[in-house]
Scaffold this active site. Structure first.
Site, PDB file in Angstrom:
ATOM      1  N   HIS A  88       0.791  10.268 -28.217  1.00  0.00           N
ATOM      2  CA  HIS A  88       0.475   8.942 -27.669  1.00  0.00           C
ATOM      3  C   HIS A  88      -0.182   8.067 -28.732  1.00  0.00           C
ATOM      4  O   HIS A  88       0.014   6.845 -28.745  1.00  0.00           O
ATOM      5  CB  HIS A  88      -0.437   9.065 -26.451  1.00  0.00           C
ATOM      6  CG  HIS A  88       0.274   9.541 -25.214  1.00  0.00           C
ATOM      7  ND1 HIS A  88      -0.375   9.883 -24.057  1.00  0.00           N
ATOM      8  CD2 HIS A  88       1.591   9.731 -24.958  1.00  0.00           C
ATOM      9  CE1 HIS A  88       0.507  10.265 -23.147  1.00  0.00           C
ATOM     10  NE2 HIS A  88       1.703  10.186 -23.675  1.00  0.00           N
ATOM     11  N   LYS A 112       8.578  23.146 -13.959  1.00  0.00           N
ATOM     12  CA  LYS A 112       7.723  22.000 -13.621  1.00  0.00           C
ATOM     13  C   LYS A 112       7.376  22.011 -12.125  1.00  0.00           C
ATOM     14  O   LYS A 112       6.225  21.767 -11.751  1.00  0.00           O
ATOM     15  CB  LYS A 112       8.396  20.685 -14.018  1.00  0.00           C
ATOM     16  CG  LYS A 112       7.517  19.487 -13.664  1.00  0.00           C
ATOM     17  CD  LYS A 112       7.325  18.493 -14.750  1.00  0.00           C
ATOM     18  CE  LYS A 112       6.270  17.477 -14.365  1.00  0.00           C
ATOM     19  NZ  LYS A 112       6.253  16.284 -15.168  1.00  0.00           N
ATOM     20  N   GLU A 131      10.710  17.953 -25.086  1.00  0.00           N
ATOM     21  CA  GLU A 131       9.975  18.399 -23.888  1.00  0.00           C
ATOM     22  C   GLU A 131      10.528  19.738 -23.377  1.00  0.00           C
ATOM     23  O   GLU A 131       9.798  20.514 -22.758  1.00  0.00           O
ATOM     24  CB  GLU A 131      10.028  17.331 -22.786  1.00  0.00           C
ATOM     25  CG  GLU A 131       9.390  15.981 -23.167  1.00  0.00           C
ATOM     26  CD  GLU A 131       7.869  15.908 -22.953  1.00  0.00           C
ATOM     27  OE1 GLU A 131       7.236  16.960 -22.741  1.00  0.00           O
ATOM     28  OE2 GLU A 131       7.336  14.781 -23.017  1.00  0.00           O
ATOM     29  N   ASN A 187       0.640  18.568 -21.139  1.00  0.00           N
ATOM     30  CA  ASN A 187       0.283  17.515 -22.103  1.00  0.00           C
ATOM     31  C   ASN A 187       0.231  18.019 -23.540  1.00  0.00           C
ATOM     32  O   ASN A 187      -0.240  17.293 -24.421  1.00  0.00           O
ATOM     33  CB  ASN A 187      -1.081  16.917 -21.728  1.00  0.00           C
ATOM     34  CG  ASN A 187      -1.014  16.188 -20.411  1.00  0.00           C
ATOM     35  OD1 ASN A 187      -0.124  15.388 -20.194  1.00  0.00           O
ATOM     36  ND2 ASN A 187      -1.939  16.486 -19.514  1.00  0.00           N
ATOM     37  N   ARG A 212       0.801  -1.240   0.000  1.00  0.00           N
ATOM     38  CA  ARG A 212       0.000   0.000   0.000  1.00  0.00           C
ATOM     39  C   ARG A 212       0.827   1.280   0.000  1.00  0.00           C
ATOM     40  O   ARG A 212       0.363   2.350   0.385  1.00  0.00           O
ATOM     41  CB  ARG A 212      -0.981   0.021   1.174  1.00  0.00           C
ATOM     42  CG  ARG A 212      -1.943  -1.137   1.143  1.00  0.00           C
ATOM     43  CD  ARG A 212      -3.258  -0.788   1.793  1.00  0.00           C
ATOM     44  NE  ARG A 212      -4.163  -1.901   1.651  1.00  0.00           N
ATOM     45  CZ  ARG A 212      -4.301  -2.876   2.539  1.00  0.00           C
ATOM     46  NH1 ARG A 212      -3.608  -2.858   3.660  1.00  0.00           N
ATOM     47  NH2 ARG A 212      -5.133  -3.855   2.323  1.00  0.00           N
ATOM     48  N   ARG A 264      -1.548  21.881 -14.673  1.00  0.00           N
ATOM     49  CA  ARG A 264      -0.679  20.758 -15.052  1.00  0.00           C
ATOM     50  C   ARG A 264      -1.048  20.187 -16.420  1.00  0.00           C
ATOM     51  O   ARG A 264      -0.189  19.680 -17.135  1.00  0.00           O
ATOM     52  CB  ARG A 264      -0.745  19.665 -13.970  1.00  0.00           C
ATOM     53  CG  ARG A 264       0.220  18.543 -14.251  1.00  0.00           C
ATOM     54  CD  ARG A 264       0.404  17.592 -13.089  1.00  0.00           C
ATOM     55  NE  ARG A 264       1.476  16.666 -13.423  1.00  0.00           N
ATOM     56  CZ  ARG A 264       2.105  15.889 -12.579  1.00  0.00           C
ATOM     57  NH1 ARG A 264       1.776  15.903 -11.311  1.00  0.00           N
ATOM     58  NH2 ARG A 264       3.063  15.084 -12.982  1.00  0.00           N
ATOM     59  N   HIS A 293       0.652  15.689 -26.558  1.00  0.00           N
ATOM     60  CA  HIS A 293       0.688  14.295 -26.101  1.00  0.00           C
ATOM     61  C   HIS A 293      -0.478  13.460 -26.622  1.00  0.00           C
ATOM     62  O   HIS A 293      -0.341  12.257 -26.784  1.00  0.00           O
ATOM     63  CB  HIS A 293       0.754  14.238 -24.568  1.00  0.00           C
ATOM     64  CG  HIS A 293       2.124  14.570 -24.033  1.00  0.00           C
ATOM     65  ND1 HIS A 293       2.751  15.763 -24.305  1.00  0.00           N
ATOM     66  CD2 HIS A 293       2.999  13.860 -23.269  1.00  0.00           C
ATOM     67  CE1 HIS A 293       3.947  15.776 -23.719  1.00  0.00           C
ATOM     68  NE2 HIS A 293       4.118  14.637 -23.090  1.00  0.00           N
ATOM     69  N   LYS A 349       3.876  11.520 -11.506  1.00  0.00           N
ATOM     70  CA  LYS A 349       2.981  10.750 -12.389  1.00  0.00           C
ATOM     71  C   LYS A 349       3.635   9.389 -12.602  1.00  0.00           C
ATOM     72  O   LYS A 349       4.767   9.311 -13.086  1.00  0.00           O
ATOM     73  CB  LYS A 349       2.847  11.445 -13.740  1.00  0.00           C
ATOM     74  CG  LYS A 349       1.626  12.298 -13.864  1.00  0.00           C
ATOM     75  CD  LYS A 349       1.426  12.741 -15.310  1.00  0.00           C
ATOM     76  CE  LYS A 349       0.238  13.676 -15.419  1.00  0.00           C
ATOM     77  NZ  LYS A 349       0.071  14.239 -16.762  1.00  0.00           N
ATOM     78  N   GLU A 358      -3.442  17.437 -11.526  1.00  0.00           N
ATOM     79  CA  GLU A 358      -4.022  17.850 -12.807  1.00  0.00           C
ATOM     80  C   GLU A 358      -5.520  18.134 -12.684  1.00  0.00           C
ATOM     81  O   GLU A 358      -6.332  17.637 -13.443  1.00  0.00           O
ATOM     82  CB  GLU A 358      -3.775  16.745 -13.853  1.00  0.00           C
ATOM     83  CG  GLU A 358      -3.710  17.263 -15.276  1.00  0.00           C
ATOM     84  CD  GLU A 358      -3.206  16.227 -16.270  1.00  0.00           C
ATOM     85  OE1 GLU A 358      -2.032  15.839 -16.198  1.00  0.00           O
ATOM     86  OE2 GLU A 358      -3.996  15.797 -17.111  1.00  0.00           O
ATOM     87  N   HIS A 411       9.399   8.740 -27.048  1.00  0.00           N
ATOM     88  CA  HIS A 411       8.328   9.616 -26.577  1.00  0.00           C
ATOM     89  C   HIS A 411       8.512  11.052 -27.089  1.00  0.00           C
ATOM     90  O   HIS A 411       7.573  11.671 -27.612  1.00  0.00           O
ATOM     91  CB  HIS A 411       8.273   9.571 -25.052  1.00  0.00           C
ATOM     92  CG  HIS A 411       7.228  10.448 -24.464  1.00  0.00           C
ATOM     93  ND1 HIS A 411       5.887  10.280 -24.727  1.00  0.00           N
ATOM     94  CD2 HIS A 411       7.316  11.534 -23.652  1.00  0.00           C
ATOM     95  CE1 HIS A 411       5.199  11.222 -24.095  1.00  0.00           C
ATOM     96  NE2 HIS A 411       6.037  11.991 -23.446  1.00  0.00           N
TER      97      HIS A 411
HETATM   98  N1  GLY Z   1       4.629  14.912 -18.137  1.00  0.00           N
HETATM   99  C1  GLY Z   1       3.447  15.590 -17.842  1.00  0.00           C
HETATM  100  C2  GLY Z   1       3.197  15.744 -16.382  1.00  0.00           C
HETATM  101  O1  GLY Z   1       4.025  15.376 -15.588  1.00  0.00           O
HETATM  102  O2  GLY Z   1       2.169  16.211 -15.984  1.00  0.00           O
END
Ligand code: GLY
Length: 362
Positions: free
Chosen positions: A252, A226, A184, A245, A120, A241, A248, A142, A236, A265
């Site tokens: 993706h 960041k 990025e 994206n 947990r 946040r 993305h 994330k 998010e 990526h």
């Molecule tokens: N890579 C996008 C984020 O961390 O929100």
């Protein structure tokens, strides 16, 4: 050494940035003598850095196990997480153990996910070794696994207790991986910081050659941007946040359709950001000159600005409809409105999205 803090109350943690950090005991300070750790890494990174980390931790009296996983995006799966759980259980790791993610984004995502679930939840430390993981994926908690039907579709928000960025690891990074990370970096300029975008344009050749002073500034600045976003919007939920994206949803789709690992990526994100910019241009949000500047900068960074040859526009839509931002079959996208500013736009017309993708096909 540069030190930043991701400010999240009781979950706050430091990001330490310098060359040659891995043999410094202070850097592992949350760990205490007698505690257990498990280094999670891959076969390509293991022989480069695991020994130095292990010997430093052993000198501190910390118990160290390790698990070496195969390398590649295609291994970011539940099956591989289960291998980590089995290793932890076989060695009877207690709830007080700490997992140490040593590698790029795949290792960070797998390890973070395993840490968020094992007994947990146990602590974990990020030691990102790729440019992309140093400036983005290791920060903000994330964690993610891929599913055959979609990239990063399974995951948790789970913060590390420390992020340790040793700039020396960039010296052994293959150039394709390095360029992938630059996608990025450029993304931060487009969504948040016009002056930074201009700085990247001016210094792109130094960045490509990994000039020490330039790359140190660049990594620190991205980490700062960041860290600020994470402090304001950890999960998010308030529109900050989500801007990270950009590109993305398209990217993706490329990664999932081609099979994980064929395009890196950052490569998929680069083509995806151009598709987002074209979408923004078609709805009158972004001017043509800004799109051109974005395209030119990606080109200079040796990154793709068109999708893969074997994908048609309709191939994207099936994946995009499963995107985490999609609700009720509506295309919701992060789009730039100028260089340095982006927003989240809902219910974008499908024909416009198709048209934008079509403009970015080979
Ligand atoms: N890579 C996008 C984020 O961390 O929100």
């Amino acid at each position: 050494m540069e030190k930043l803090i991701v400010k999240l109350g009781s979950k706050s943690y430091p990001i330490s940035i310098a060359s040659g950090l891995l043999n410094s005991k202070n850097i592992y300070s949350p760990l205490k003598s007698g505690e257990y750790t498990m280094i999670v890494t891959n076969k390509d990174i293991h022989h480069l850095y695991a020994k130095i980390i292990k010997s430093t931790l052993i000198q501190m009296g910390v118990k160290v196990d390790e698990i070496i996983l195969p390398n590649g995006e295609q291994y970011k799966t539940l099956d591989v997480v289960n291998i980590i759980f089995t290793a932890l259980l076989r060695k009877n790791h207690p709830r007080s153990t700490t997992l140490i993610a040593l590698g790029g984004g795949v290792i960070g995502d797998l390890t973070g996910f395993a840490a968020s679930c094992y007994k947990r939840g146990v602590r974990f430390i990020q030691i990102p070794t790729s440019l992309l993981s140093q400036i983005d994926s290791s920060i903000g908690g994330k964690t993610a696994l891929n599913h055959p039907l979609g990239k990063n579709m399974i995951g948790t928000f789970y913060q590390p207790i420390s992020v340790i960025i040793d700039l020396n690891s960039l010296k052994t990074l293959p150039s394709r991986q390095f360029f992938s990370g630059i996608a990025e970096i450029i993304k931060y300029g487009i969504i948040l910081d016009y002056n930074f975008f201009c700085w990247i344009e001016k210094n792109i050749n130094y960045i490509l050659h990994c000039d020490e002073k330039i790359i140190t500034y660049c990594i620190r600045h991205c980490c700062e941007l960041k860290a600020k976003i994470i402090a304001k919007d950890e999960k998010e939920t308030n529109g900050e946040r989500i801007l990270l994206n950009l590109g993305h949803t398209f990217g993706h789709a490329i990664e999932t359709e081609l099979g994980y690992g064929f395009w890196l990526h950052g490569e998929a994100v680069s083509a995806g950001i151009v598709m987002a910019a074209k979408t923004a241009e078609l709805i009158g949000l972004l001017n043509f000159n800004d799109t051109e500047r974005i395209v030119n900068l990606f080109k200079k960074a040796h990154l793709p600005t068109k999708g893969p040859a074997k994908m048609h526009a309709k191939d994207y839509l099936a994946h995009m409809i499963r995107d985490k931002k999609t609700e009720k079959n509506k295309f919701n996208l992060v789009l730039p409105s100028s260089i340095g500013k982006a927003g989240f736009y809902t219910d974008i017309n499908k024909k416009i999205v198709l048209q934008a993708i079509n403009q970015c096909l080979l």
